[in-house]
Motif scaffolding. Structure first.
Motif, PDB file in Angstrom:
ATOM      1  N   CYS A  41       0.853  -1.188   0.000  1.00  0.00           N
ATOM      2  CA  CYS A  41       0.000   0.000   0.000  1.00  0.00           C
ATOM      3  C   CYS A  41       0.894   1.246   0.000  1.00  0.00           C
ATOM      4  N   PHE A  42       0.490   2.264  -0.765  1.00  0.00           N
ATOM      5  CA  PHE A  42       1.337   3.446  -0.924  1.00  0.00           C
ATOM      6  C   PHE A  42       0.491   4.656  -1.315  1.00  0.00           C
ATOM      7  N   LEU A  43       1.080   5.830  -1.225  1.00  0.00           N
ATOM      8  CA  LEU A  43       0.395   7.059  -1.599  1.00  0.00           C
ATOM      9  C   LEU A  43       0.393   7.213  -3.121  1.00  0.00           C
ATOM     10  N   GLN A  44      -0.757   7.566  -3.676  1.00  0.00           N
ATOM     11  CA  GLN A  44      -0.872   7.685  -5.133  1.00  0.00           C
ATOM     12  C   GLN A  44       0.069   8.742  -5.706  1.00  0.00           C
ATOM     13  N   ASP A  45       0.172   9.878  -5.054  1.00  0.00           N
ATOM     14  CA  ASP A  45       0.970  10.991  -5.598  1.00  0.00           C
ATOM     15  C   ASP A  45       2.442  10.652  -5.746  1.00  0.00           C
ATOM     16  N   GLY A  46       2.925   9.729  -4.932  1.00  0.00           N
ATOM     17  CA  GLY A  46       4.347   9.427  -4.968  1.00  0.00           C
ATOM     18  C   GLY A  46       4.727   8.293  -5.898  1.00  0.00           C
ATOM     19  N   VAL A  47       3.745   7.779  -6.649  1.00  0.00           N
ATOM     20  CA  VAL A  47       4.018   6.610  -7.481  1.00  0.00           C
ATOM     21  C   VAL A  47       3.563   6.859  -8.916  1.00  0.00           C
ATOM     22  N   SER A  48       4.529   6.895  -9.815  1.00  0.00           N
ATOM     23  CA  SER A  48       4.228   7.050 -11.244  1.00  0.00           C
ATOM     24  C   SER A  48       3.790   5.698 -11.808  1.00  0.00           C
ATOM     25  N   ALA A  49       3.367   5.702 -13.054  1.00  0.00           N
ATOM     26  CA  ALA A  49       2.956   4.457 -13.707  1.00  0.00           C
ATOM     27  C   ALA A  49       4.120   3.473 -13.762  1.00  0.00           C
ATOM     28  N   ALA A  50       5.302   3.994 -14.032  1.00  0.00           N
ATOM     29  CA  ALA A  50       6.481   3.132 -14.096  1.00  0.00           C
ATOM     30  C   ALA A  50       6.820   2.550 -12.732  1.00  0.00           C
ATOM     31  N   GLU A  51       6.688   3.381 -11.684  1.00  0.00           N
ATOM     32  CA  GLU A  51       6.980   2.908 -10.340  1.00  0.00           C
ATOM     33  C   GLU A  51       5.931   1.897  -9.881  1.00  0.00           C
ATOM     34  N   PHE A  52       4.666   2.118 -10.272  1.00  0.00           N
ATOM     35  CA  PHE A  52       3.618   1.149  -9.937  1.00  0.00           C
ATOM     36  C   PHE A  52       3.952  -0.212 -10.558  1.00  0.00           C
ATOM     37  N   GLU A  53       4.397  -0.184 -11.797  1.00  0.00           N
ATOM     38  CA  GLU A  53       4.764  -1.432 -12.468  1.00  0.00           C
ATOM     39  C   GLU A  53       5.938  -2.102 -11.756  1.00  0.00           C
ATOM     40  N   HIS A  54       6.884  -1.286 -11.282  1.00  0.00           N
ATOM     41  CA  HIS A  54       8.039  -1.821 -10.562  1.00  0.00           C
ATOM     42  C   HIS A  54       7.607  -2.451  -9.243  1.00  0.00           C
ATOM     43  N   LEU A  55       6.721  -1.776  -8.503  1.00  0.00           N
ATOM     44  CA  LEU A  55       6.230  -2.328  -7.240  1.00  0.00           C
ATOM     45  C   LEU A  55       5.459  -3.625  -7.477  1.00  0.00           C
ATOM     46  N   THR A  56       4.691  -3.647  -8.561  1.00  0.00           N
ATOM     47  CA  THR A  56       3.947  -4.860  -8.893  1.00  0.00           C
ATOM     48  C   THR A  56       4.902  -6.012  -9.160  1.00  0.00           C
ATOM     49  N   ASP A  57       5.974  -5.740  -9.904  1.00  0.00           N
ATOM     50  CA  ASP A  57       6.967  -6.774 -10.191  1.00  0.00           C
ATOM     51  C   ASP A  57       7.628  -7.275  -8.904  1.00  0.00           C
ATOM     52  N   LEU A  58       7.912  -6.347  -7.979  1.00  0.00           N
ATOM     53  CA  LEU A  58       8.523  -6.738  -6.713  1.00  0.00           C
ATOM     54  C   LEU A  58       7.580  -7.635  -5.906  1.00  0.00           C
ATOM     55  N   LEU A  59       6.301  -7.258  -5.878  1.00  0.00           N
ATOM     56  CA  LEU A  59       5.325  -8.059  -5.140  1.00  0.00           C
ATOM     57  C   LEU A  59       5.186  -9.445  -5.763  1.00  0.00           C
ATOM     58  N   LEU A  60       5.062  -9.499  -7.080  1.00  0.00           N
ATOM     59  CA  LEU A  60       4.912 -10.787  -7.751  1.00  0.00           C
ATOM     60  C   LEU A  60       6.142 -11.660  -7.538  1.00  0.00           C
ATOM     61  N   GLY A  61       7.307 -11.032  -7.514  1.00  0.00           N
ATOM     62  CA  GLY A  61       8.524 -11.785  -7.240  1.00  0.00           C
ATOM     63  C   GLY A  61       8.493 -12.396  -5.848  1.00  0.00           C
ATOM     64  N   SER A  62       8.006 -11.632  -4.872  1.00  0.00           N
ATOM     65  CA  SER A  62       7.896 -12.131  -3.503  1.00  0.00           C
ATOM     66  C   SER A  62       6.906 -13.286  -3.422  1.00  0.00           C
ATOM     67  N   CYS A  63       5.755 -13.120  -4.066  1.00  0.00           N
ATOM     68  CA  CYS A  63       4.743 -14.177  -4.060  1.00  0.00           C
ATOM     69  C   CYS A  63       5.270 -15.431  -4.754  1.00  0.00           C
ATOM     70  N   ARG A  64       6.026 -15.225  -5.817  1.00  0.00           N
ATOM     71  CA  ARG A  64       6.577 -16.369  -6.539  1.00  0.00           C
ATOM     72  C   ARG A  64       7.547 -17.157  -5.661  1.00  0.00           C
ATOM     73  N   GLU A  65       8.371 -16.442  -4.914  1.00  0.00           N
ATOM     74  CA  GLU A  65       9.324 -17.118  -4.034  1.00  0.00           C
ATOM     75  C   GLU A  65       8.596 -17.918  -2.954  1.00  0.00           C
ATOM     76  N   VAL A  66       7.592 -17.304  -2.352  1.00  0.00           N
ATOM     77  CA  VAL A  66       6.822 -18.000  -1.317  1.00  0.00           C
ATOM     78  C   VAL A  66       6.046 -19.160  -1.933  1.00  0.00           C
TER      79      VAL A  66
END
Length: 251
Positions: free
Chosen positions: A215-240
């Motif tokens: 969860c994060f503040l909308q103003d601080g996250v660009s479309a590119a950063e949202f995609e990066h955070l999504t990739d990080l989350l999916l990577g974590s879920c994949r490992e688990v």
């Protein structure tokens, strides 16, 4: 609906905030006659899944259900620890708050909050319960649930006034179908709180399931950063997921 399905639905009404079941309440929620509900609960009692406390008190979890819960707890603790470890790797680098949740009936229960060191935070306390359809992590858990089950549990119109949430069940099911293909869900905050979230879920080979969210503040996250955070989350879920033999995360 089979007797087994009715029994499972009745047991699922038990939660941290609802430790006792009365015949009248179960009958109303499952839309069953009081007489057949009474027989159903007595059958569950006979199998040790419920314990009758008295006519005006109702039923609580029985010894067999508690035994199964103890078994689940050991495995669930390992799953929770693995998710926590992965999410901490993200929050130490990013100004996000991570959540781990599970389903309690039709609600998403926040069981752990992993905070970052950022001075700007959005934190819902552990133990908070929100309708699953109104949160990113709740929708992630529903995403890993069969649509037939979702139809059984949720009404045709989904509303949650505190977050100004209003959506039809059919529209939610369409959203869940799209989420299953990409493996993540998004908050779509209808309360205009200025926050956003991305979430997914992992299920162990034993059937235990948790949702993991950022969860994060909308103003601080660009479309590119949202995609990066999504990739990080999916990577974590994949490992688990790989560690707990979840076929959803083998790819």
């Amino acid at each position: 609906m089979s007797s087994l399905e009715k029994g499972m639905l009745a047991l699922r009404l038990l939660s941290e905030t609802r430790r006792r079941l009365r015949v009248s309440d179960v009958a109303a929620e499952l839309r069953l006659p009081a007489s057949s509900t009474s027989r159903l609960l007595k059958t569950l009692e006979g199998q040790g899944l419920l314990t009758h406390l008295g006519r005006n008190i109702g039923y609580e979890a029985g010894h067999e259900l508690r035994r199964l819960a103890d078994l689940r707890g050991n495995e669930f603790d390992h799953l929770l620890k693995a998710a926590r470890t992965q999410l901490r790797k993200i929050v130490v680098k990013k100004p996000v708050t991570a959540y781990i949740s599970t389903l309690q009936g039709t609600d998403a229960l926040i069981i752990e909050c992993v905070e970052s060191n950022s001075p700007i935070r959005f934190v819902a306390s552990e133990g908070t319960m929100i309708p699953a359809f109104a949160t990113a992590v709740g929708k992630a858990l529903l995403m890993r649930t069969d649509n037939r089950q979702v139809r059984k549990f949720l009404p045709k119109l989904l509303t949650y006034p505190p977050l100004r949430y209003r959506m039809t069940r059919d529209r939610l099911l369409m959203e869940l179908d799209a989420s299953r293909a990409r493996k993540w869900t998004r908050l779509n905050d209808s309360a205009d709180r200025g926050i956003d979230a991305v979430a997914s879920a992992v299920r162990s080979a034993d059937g235990h399931m948790i949702g993991m969210a950022l969860c994060f503040l909308q103003d601080g996250v660009s479309a590119a950063e949202f995609e990066h955070l999504t990739d990080l989350l999916l990577g974590s879920c994949r490992e688990v997921g790989k560690s707990f033999d979840d076929p959803y995360w083998r790819e």
